[in-house]
Design an enzyme around this catalytic site. Structure first.
Site, PDB file in Angstrom:
ATOM      1  N   GLU A 110       5.917 -13.506 -13.154  1.00 24.11           N
ATOM      2  CA  GLU A 110       5.252 -12.409 -12.433  1.00 24.11           C
ATOM      3  C   GLU A 110       4.532 -11.428 -13.338  1.00 24.11           C
ATOM      4  O   GLU A 110       3.534 -10.851 -12.935  1.00 24.11           O
ATOM      5  CB  GLU A 110       6.200 -11.690 -11.464  1.00 24.11           C
ATOM      6  CG  GLU A 110       7.265 -10.852 -12.094  1.00 24.11           C
ATOM      7  CD  GLU A 110       8.132 -10.124 -11.067  1.00 24.11           C
ATOM      8  OE1 GLU A 110       7.655  -9.782  -9.982  1.00 24.11           O
ATOM      9  OE2 GLU A 110       9.304  -9.890 -11.377  1.00 24.11           O
ATOM     10  N   ASN A 146      -0.449   1.877   6.028  1.00 23.41           N
ATOM     11  CA  ASN A 146       0.278   0.812   5.339  1.00 23.41           C
ATOM     12  C   ASN A 146       0.900  -0.068   6.416  1.00 23.41           C
ATOM     13  O   ASN A 146       1.583   0.445   7.298  1.00 23.41           O
ATOM     14  CB  ASN A 146       1.371   1.448   4.449  1.00 23.41           C
ATOM     15  CG  ASN A 146       2.395   0.435   3.961  1.00 23.41           C
ATOM     16  OD1 ASN A 146       3.560   0.745   3.838  1.00 23.41           O
ATOM     17  ND2 ASN A 146       1.975  -0.764   3.677  1.00 23.41           N
ATOM     18  N   GLY A 147       0.634  -1.373   6.352  1.00 20.76           N
ATOM     19  CA  GLY A 147       1.185  -2.277   7.353  1.00 20.76           C
ATOM     20  C   GLY A 147       0.092  -3.203   7.853  1.00 20.76           C
ATOM     21  O   GLY A 147      -0.946  -3.373   7.199  1.00 20.76           O
ATOM     22  N   TRP A 201      -3.044  -2.522  -1.381  1.00 20.13           N
ATOM     23  CA  TRP A 201      -2.775  -3.924  -1.701  1.00 20.13           C
ATOM     24  C   TRP A 201      -3.400  -4.691  -0.546  1.00 20.13           C
ATOM     25  O   TRP A 201      -2.903  -4.640   0.586  1.00 20.13           O
ATOM     26  CB  TRP A 201      -1.271  -4.161  -1.766  1.00 20.13           C
ATOM     27  CG  TRP A 201      -0.893  -5.527  -2.241  1.00 20.13           C
ATOM     28  CD1 TRP A 201      -0.705  -5.935  -3.532  1.00 20.13           C
ATOM     29  CD2 TRP A 201      -0.642  -6.684  -1.428  1.00 20.13           C
ATOM     30  NE1 TRP A 201      -0.370  -7.265  -3.572  1.00 20.13           N
ATOM     31  CE2 TRP A 201      -0.326  -7.758  -2.305  1.00 20.13           C
ATOM     32  CE3 TRP A 201      -0.680  -6.940  -0.054  1.00 20.13           C
ATOM     33  CZ2 TRP A 201      -0.035  -9.044  -1.842  1.00 20.13           C
ATOM     34  CZ3 TRP A 201      -0.394  -8.223   0.400  1.00 20.13           C
ATOM     35  CH2 TRP A 201      -0.066  -9.248  -0.493  1.00 20.13           C
ATOM     36  N   CYS A 244       0.850  -1.186   0.000  1.00 16.36           N
ATOM     37  CA  CYS A 244       0.000   0.000   0.000  1.00 16.36           C
ATOM     38  C   CYS A 244       0.894   1.247   0.000  1.00 16.36           C
ATOM     39  O   CYS A 244       2.025   1.217   0.479  1.00 16.36           O
ATOM     40  CB  CYS A 244      -0.910   0.125   1.216  1.00 16.36           C
ATOM     41  SG  CYS A 244      -1.949  -1.284   1.514  1.00 16.36           S
ATOM     42  N   GLU A 302      16.051 -15.892 -12.503  1.00 13.96           N
ATOM     43  CA  GLU A 302      15.532 -14.532 -12.641  1.00 13.96           C
ATOM     44  C   GLU A 302      14.671 -14.410 -13.909  1.00 13.96           C
ATOM     45  O   GLU A 302      13.619 -13.767 -13.900  1.00 13.96           O
ATOM     46  CB  GLU A 302      16.705 -13.537 -12.641  1.00 13.96           C
ATOM     47  CG  GLU A 302      16.353 -12.085 -12.836  1.00 13.96           C
ATOM     48  CD  GLU A 302      15.423 -11.497 -11.765  1.00 13.96           C
ATOM     49  OE1 GLU A 302      15.147 -12.153 -10.747  1.00 13.96           O
ATOM     50  OE2 GLU A 302      14.948 -10.373 -11.992  1.00 13.96           O
ATOM     51  N   ARG A 362       2.979   0.127  -5.333  1.00 11.24           N
ATOM     52  CA  ARG A 362       2.927  -0.480  -4.005  1.00 11.24           C
ATOM     53  C   ARG A 362       1.629  -1.243  -3.759  1.00 11.24           C
ATOM     54  O   ARG A 362       1.470  -1.923  -2.750  1.00 11.24           O
ATOM     55  CB  ARG A 362       3.083   0.590  -2.924  1.00 11.24           C
ATOM     56  CG  ARG A 362       4.381   1.353  -3.010  1.00 11.24           C
ATOM     57  CD  ARG A 362       4.438   2.398  -1.940  1.00 11.24           C
ATOM     58  NE  ARG A 362       4.462   1.791  -0.626  1.00 11.24           N
ATOM     59  CZ  ARG A 362       5.554   1.389   0.004  1.00 11.24           C
ATOM     60  NH1 ARG A 362       6.731   1.562  -0.558  1.00 11.24           N
ATOM     61  NH2 ARG A 362       5.496   0.832   1.179  1.00 11.24           N
ATOM     62  N   LYS A 401       5.262  -3.644  -5.240  1.00 14.11           N
ATOM     63  CA  LYS A 401       6.706  -3.441  -5.415  1.00 14.11           C
ATOM     64  C   LYS A 401       7.481  -3.706  -4.128  1.00 14.11           C
ATOM     65  O   LYS A 401       8.502  -4.360  -4.130  1.00 14.11           O
ATOM     66  CB  LYS A 401       6.946  -2.007  -5.890  1.00 14.11           C
ATOM     67  CG  LYS A 401       8.393  -1.651  -6.110  1.00 14.11           C
ATOM     68  CD  LYS A 401       8.876  -2.169  -7.423  1.00 14.11           C
ATOM     69  CE  LYS A 401      10.319  -1.835  -7.697  1.00 14.11           C
ATOM     70  NZ  LYS A 401      10.878  -2.762  -8.691  1.00 14.11           N
ATOM     71  N   HIS A 440      16.329 -35.751 -13.686  1.00 14.75           N
ATOM     72  CA  HIS A 440      15.930 -36.238 -12.356  1.00 14.75           C
ATOM     73  C   HIS A 440      14.468 -35.925 -12.067  1.00 14.75           C
ATOM     74  O   HIS A 440      14.066 -35.868 -10.915  1.00 14.75           O
ATOM     75  CB  HIS A 440      16.858 -35.656 -11.287  1.00 14.75           C
ATOM     76  CG  HIS A 440      18.289 -36.025 -11.516  1.00 14.75           C
ATOM     77  ND1 HIS A 440      18.792 -37.271 -11.236  1.00 14.75           N
ATOM     78  CD2 HIS A 440      19.311 -35.326 -12.059  1.00 14.75           C
ATOM     79  CE1 HIS A 440      20.077 -37.320 -11.578  1.00 14.75           C
ATOM     80  NE2 HIS A 440      20.405 -36.147 -12.090  1.00 14.75           N
ATOM     81  N   LYS A 487      10.686 -13.366 -13.971  1.00 12.84           N
ATOM     82  CA  LYS A 487      10.140 -12.258 -14.768  1.00 12.84           C
ATOM     83  C   LYS A 487       8.918 -12.739 -15.557  1.00 12.84           C
ATOM     84  O   LYS A 487       7.887 -12.077 -15.574  1.00 12.84           O
ATOM     85  CB  LYS A 487      11.170 -11.689 -15.761  1.00 12.84           C
ATOM     86  CG  LYS A 487      12.352 -10.965 -15.174  1.00 12.84           C
ATOM     87  CD  LYS A 487      12.038  -9.618 -14.581  1.00 12.84           C
ATOM     88  CE  LYS A 487      11.651  -9.717 -13.155  1.00 12.84           C
ATOM     89  NZ  LYS A 487      12.581  -9.360 -12.115  1.00 12.84           N
TER      90      LYS A 487
HETATM   91  O1  M6R Z   1      13.076  -4.273  -2.532  1.00 15.37           O
HETATM   92  P1  M6R Z   1      13.633  -5.654  -2.520  1.00 15.37           P
HETATM   93  O2  M6R Z   1      14.786  -5.821  -3.438  1.00 15.37           O
HETATM   94  O3  M6R Z   1      13.957  -6.145  -1.146  1.00 15.37           O
HETATM   95  O4  M6R Z   1      12.461  -6.576  -3.080  1.00 15.37           O
HETATM   96  C1  M6R Z   1      12.562  -7.965  -3.068  1.00 15.37           C
HETATM   97  C2  M6R Z   1      11.476  -8.611  -3.896  1.00 15.37           C
HETATM   98  O5  M6R Z   1      10.221  -8.318  -3.381  1.00 15.37           O
HETATM   99  C3  M6R Z   1      11.531  -8.180  -5.373  1.00 15.37           C
HETATM  100  O6  M6R Z   1      12.771  -8.425  -5.927  1.00 15.37           O
HETATM  101  C4  M6R Z   1      10.456  -8.916  -6.188  1.00 15.37           C
HETATM  102  O7  M6R Z   1      10.764 -10.270  -6.275  1.00 15.37           O
HETATM  103  C5  M6R Z   1      10.315  -8.292  -7.577  1.00 15.37           C
HETATM  104  N1  M6R Z   1       8.929  -8.143  -7.919  1.00 15.37           N
HETATM  105  C6  M6R Z   1      10.902  -9.110  -8.649  1.00 15.37           C
HETATM  106  O8  M6R Z   1      10.729  -8.560  -9.915  1.00 15.37           O
END
Ligand code: M6R
Length: 608
Positions: free
Chosen positions: A487, A102-103, A76, A2, A480, A29, A603, A503, A484
Site C-alpha cells: 500500500e 462525503n458518501g 477521494w 473524503c 500485514e 481521508r 484512511k 503448491h 504495508k
Molecule cells: O478503520 P478500520 O480499521 O476499519 O480500517 C480498515 C482498513 O481500511 C484499514 O486497516 C486499511 O487496510 C489500512 N490502510 C491498512 O494500513
C-alpha cells in the site's frame, strides 16, 4: 471517504486559512482535490481544484479568504475523475448555495435527470452536485432554507455527511448525516462540523458525534439538531476528547507514519493502562456462553482478527470463524442469538464492517466492538466495546492501531482461556507479565533495528515483487507486512503460509526475489528452515525475522536476519510487525513516495 469541514465564527476571521488547516488534518481521508467556499458580504466565494491542499493553497490562495462562515472538502473520487470541475464545494445554478459531501448518493442519476428536466444546469459529473440543485429547487420565495434543506435531504438515498451554506441564511452551516461520519466541534464563539475529530482539535476538544438520520445547523453560538422532524437535546452528548492537537501533528517527524510507528510503545502502554478488566471479564463471559464466535474487519483490522482467531482457537478451543467484512453474506444463515461477533475497526466507521455488524445484529447476534475512536458508529451500534488507546492515527497505513488491537484481543483471548480453565493460572500470569513488557520490548526493537530496516529498504526499493511467509501466528503478521509494502511502496507483495510455497507460488521465484520469513513459534522452526532452503536453492534473497535463540541458525542460511526477542509466540505478533512496518516505510520514502498519502487510498473507507 473524503473529508468535510465547516466553521461558523462570530467575527470576521481568516477563515480560509482555518478551514485549510482543518482540511490538512483530514487529508488522510482523500487527497485528489480540495476546495473551500465562504460567504463574504452576501456573496459566495468558491475556490477549488485538483491536487493536494498545500499545492492548491499556493495556486488558489485559500489562506487569503476572510469571512465568518465557510465549508471545505478534501476528496477521494468516487463519481467523476479527479478534476477542477469535480472538486467540491458544488454550487446551485445561481451560486447561492454551496455544498460539501462525503458518501455516495445512490439515486443521483434519477435526481439529476429530474432536475435537468426542470432547467437546472450541472457543471460536474459528481453525485454531490444534485444536493445543491435540490435545495435550490425547494427554496420557494418566503420559505426557510432549513425547510428546503430538510426536504432535499429527505429525497436522498445512499450515504452522506453533508455541509451546506447559503447566502440566504449566511450565519448558518446546515448539516445532515447518514452512515458517513460527522461530528460537531463545540467552541467558544464558534462552532464547527467535521468528518473526524482531529480536524477540530486546534480549536476545541469538545465534540458531539452525530447519529444517522440527524440533520440541523450550527451558527457561531447555536447548535440545532433534529431527528425525524423533532428537535434533539444535545448538551449531554458533548464529549471532552483527551487527544491533543500535538497528537494529530507530525511533531518533527517527516511523516505521520514514522511518528506513529515510533509512538507504538506509548500507544501500547496507554492501551494497557486503559483496559478495564471487569469489562474484559464480562466480554469473556459472553464469549464463553456462545456457540460460535465470528470475527470480522477489513484490511489491517482483519489481520488483527486472524491473530485473535489463532489464539482463541488454539488456546481456548473456541469455534471461531474469521472473515473479511465485505464477505459477511456467506455466514448470515449460520448466525443466531447464540453467536457472538467481534467487529474490529480502528476508525469505527468502515462501511463494510458496519454492514456486517448490522446484518449479524438483525439475526440476534451479540456484537463486541474493538475500536480506537470513542463513540464512532461501530462501537455505538455494538453491545460491548473495548477501546484501544493509540491516539489519533493520521497516516493511511495502520501501524499503532494494529499493535494495540492485537494487544486488546490477546488479553481478551487469554482471559477467556483462563476463565474456562484451558490455561493454568501460572501460565496466564506469565503471559500477562510478558504483555506488560511489550512497550519496552517494542521500544528496544525500534532502537536496535531501525537502521537495519533502512539498509533492507535500500535493497527492496528496486524490487518489483516480494513474498512474506510464515507459519501459525506468523501468517497474519506476514499478511500485514505484505499489505504495508503494497500500500505505501507500491511493490507487489504476497503473503501465505510457508507450507503453501510448493503448491504454486514458488514458480515465480528467481534470482534476488525477496522472501521474508516470519519465525515466531518454536514448533515451526525446522519446517521454516526447510522452506528457506527451498527458496535459497532458487537464488531468492531470503530475510528472516527470528527469535534471538535461533539467530545463528538463520544467519547461516539467510541473506539478512533481524533478531527478535525470545518471547512467547502468542505475544510475539506485536513486536514482530514493527520491523516490517519500518521496512515498508523506508522503502516507500526511498522510492520517492509519500507514505502518508498512498495513491488511490483513503484512511477511512465509508463507501462499499
Ligand atoms: O478503520 P478500520 O480499521 O476499519 O480500517 C480498515 C482498513 O481500511 C484499514 O486497516 C486499511 O487496510 C489500512 N490502510 C491498512 O494500513
Amino acid at each position: 471517504m473524503c473529508g468535510i469541514v465547516g466553521i461558523a465564527c462570530l467575527e470576521i476571521e481568516n477563515i480560509g486559512k482555518m478551514i485549510r488547516r482543518c482540511l490538512e488534518r483530514l487529508e488522510y481521508r482523500g487527497y485528489d482535490s480540495a476546495g473551500i467556499a465562504v460567504i463574504k458580504n452576501g456573496t459566495l466565494i468558491v475556490r477549488k481544484g485538483r491536487g493536494k491542499i498545500a499545492e492548491l493553497n499556493k495556486r488558489l490562495k485559500f489562506d487569503e479568504i476572510y469571512g465568518k462562515v465557510g465549508i471545505g472538502h478534501t476528496r477521494w473520487a468516487t463519481h467523476g475523475k479527479p478534476s477542477d470541475e469535480n472538486a467540491h464545494p458544488h454550487t446551485d445554478c445561481r451560486d447561492m448555495i454551496a455544498v460539501v459531501h462525503n458518501g455516495i448518493i445512490s439515486n443521483y442519476l434519477e435526481l439529476r435527470e429530474k432536475l435537468e428536466s426542470t432547467g437546472h444546469v450541472f457543471r460536474s459529473e459528481t453525485d454531490t452536485e444534485v444536493i445543491a440543485h435540490l435545495v435550490e429547487e425547494h427554496l420557494r420565495p418566503g420559505s426557510e432554507p432549513l425547510d428546503a434543506f430538510r426536504m432535499a435531504v429527505s429525497e436522498l438515498c445512499g450515504t452522506y455527511a453533508i455541509g451546506l451554506i447559503t447566502v440566504l441564511d449566511p450565519s448558518k452551516i446546515f448539516f445532515a448525516r447518514m452512515t458517513s461520519p460527522l461530528i460537531i466541534g463545540v467552541g467558544e464563539g464558534m462552532n464547527m462540523i467535521a468528518s473526524d475529530i482531529p480536524a477540530v482539535l486546534e480549536y476545541t476538544n469538545r465534540v458531539i458525534v452525530l447519529k444517522d438520520g440527524e440533520i440541523g445547523y450550527i451558527t457561531p453560538t447555536e447548535i440545532y439538531i433534529e431527528r425525524e422532524g423533532r428537535p434533539v437535546s444535545w448538551k449531554e452528548r458533548v464529549r471532552v476528547i483527551s487527544w491533543s492537537v500535538d497528537m494529530a501533528s507530525k511533531g518533527g517527524y517527516p511523516h505521520f507514519m514514522l511518528k506513529e510507528i515510533h509512538e507504538q510503545p506509548l500507544a501500547l502502554s496507554n492501551t494497557l493502562s486503559g483496559i478495564e478488566m471487569e469489562n474484559i471479564r464480562n466480554i469473556c463471559s459472553l464469549l464463553a456462553k456462545s456457540d460460535r464466535i465470528f470475527i470480522t474487519g477489513a484490511g489491517t483490522s482483519y489481520h488483527a482478527g486472524l491473530v485473535c482467531d489463532y489464539v482463541l482457537t488454539e488456546l481456548a478451543g473456541a469455534d471461531v470463524t474469521t472473515f473479511i467484512a465485505s464477505e459477511y453474506r456467506k455466514y448470515i444463515n449460520a448466525v443466531d442469538e447464540r453467536s457472538v461477533l467481534i467487529a474490529i475497526s480502528q476508525s469505527g466507521e468502515t462501511i463494510d464492517t458496519l454492514m456486517a455488524v448490522r446484518a449479524f445484529k438483525e439475526r440476534g447476534c451479540r456484537v463486541i466492538a474493538v475500536s480506537n475512536v470513542v463513540d464512532s458508529t461501530i462501537p455505538r451500534e455494538s453491545d460491548m466495546v473495548v477501546y484501544t488507546r493509540a491516539g489519533p492515527e493520521i497516516g493511511v497505513a495502520a501501524t499503532k492501531t494494529f499493535t494495540t488491537q492485537i494487544m486488546v484481543l490477546t488479553i481478551m483471548s487469554l482471559t477467556l482461556a483462563y476463565m474456562i480453565e484451558r490455561l493454568r493460572e501460572a501460565e496466564y500470569r506469565e503471559l500477562i507479565r510478558q504483555i506488560r513488557e511489550l512497550p519496552t520490548v517494542t521500544e528496544s526493537i525500534i532502537r536496535m533495528h531501525e537502521a537495519r530496516c533502512m539498509i533492507l529498504a535500500r535493497y527492496m526499493k528496486n524490487r518489483a515483487n516480494a513474498f512474506y511467509l510464515g507459519r501459525g501466528l506468523g501468517v497474519p503478521i506476514a499478511m500485514e507486512g505484505a499489505l504495508k509494502l503494497k500500500e505505501i511502496a507500491y511493490i507487489h507483495a504476497e503473503a501465505y503460509p510457508a507450507g503453501e510455497s510448493k503448491h504454486g507460488p514458488i514458480a515465480l521465484v528467481e534470482r534476488d526475489f525477496p522472501v521474508f520469513f516470519v519465525v515466531l513459534d518454536d514448533y515451526y522452526v525446522e519446517a521454516i528452515v526447510g522452506n528457506v532452503m527451498e527458496m535459497r536453492a532458487r537464488d531468492a534473497y531470503t530475510i528472516a525475522l527470528a527469535p534471538r535463540k535461533y539467530i545463528y541458525k538463520f544467519a547461516k542460511l539467510c541473506d539478512y536476519v533481524i533478531d527478535m526477542p525470545n518471547i512467547d509466540y502468542r505475544i510475539a505478533p506485536i513486536p514482530y510487525i514493527v520491523p516490517l512496518q519500518l521496512v515498508a516505510y523506508y522503502t516507500s520514502v526511498m522510492r520517492g513516495l509519500d507514505p502518508d498519502k498512498p495513491r488511490n487510498l483513503a484512511k477511512t473507507v465509508t463507501v462499499e
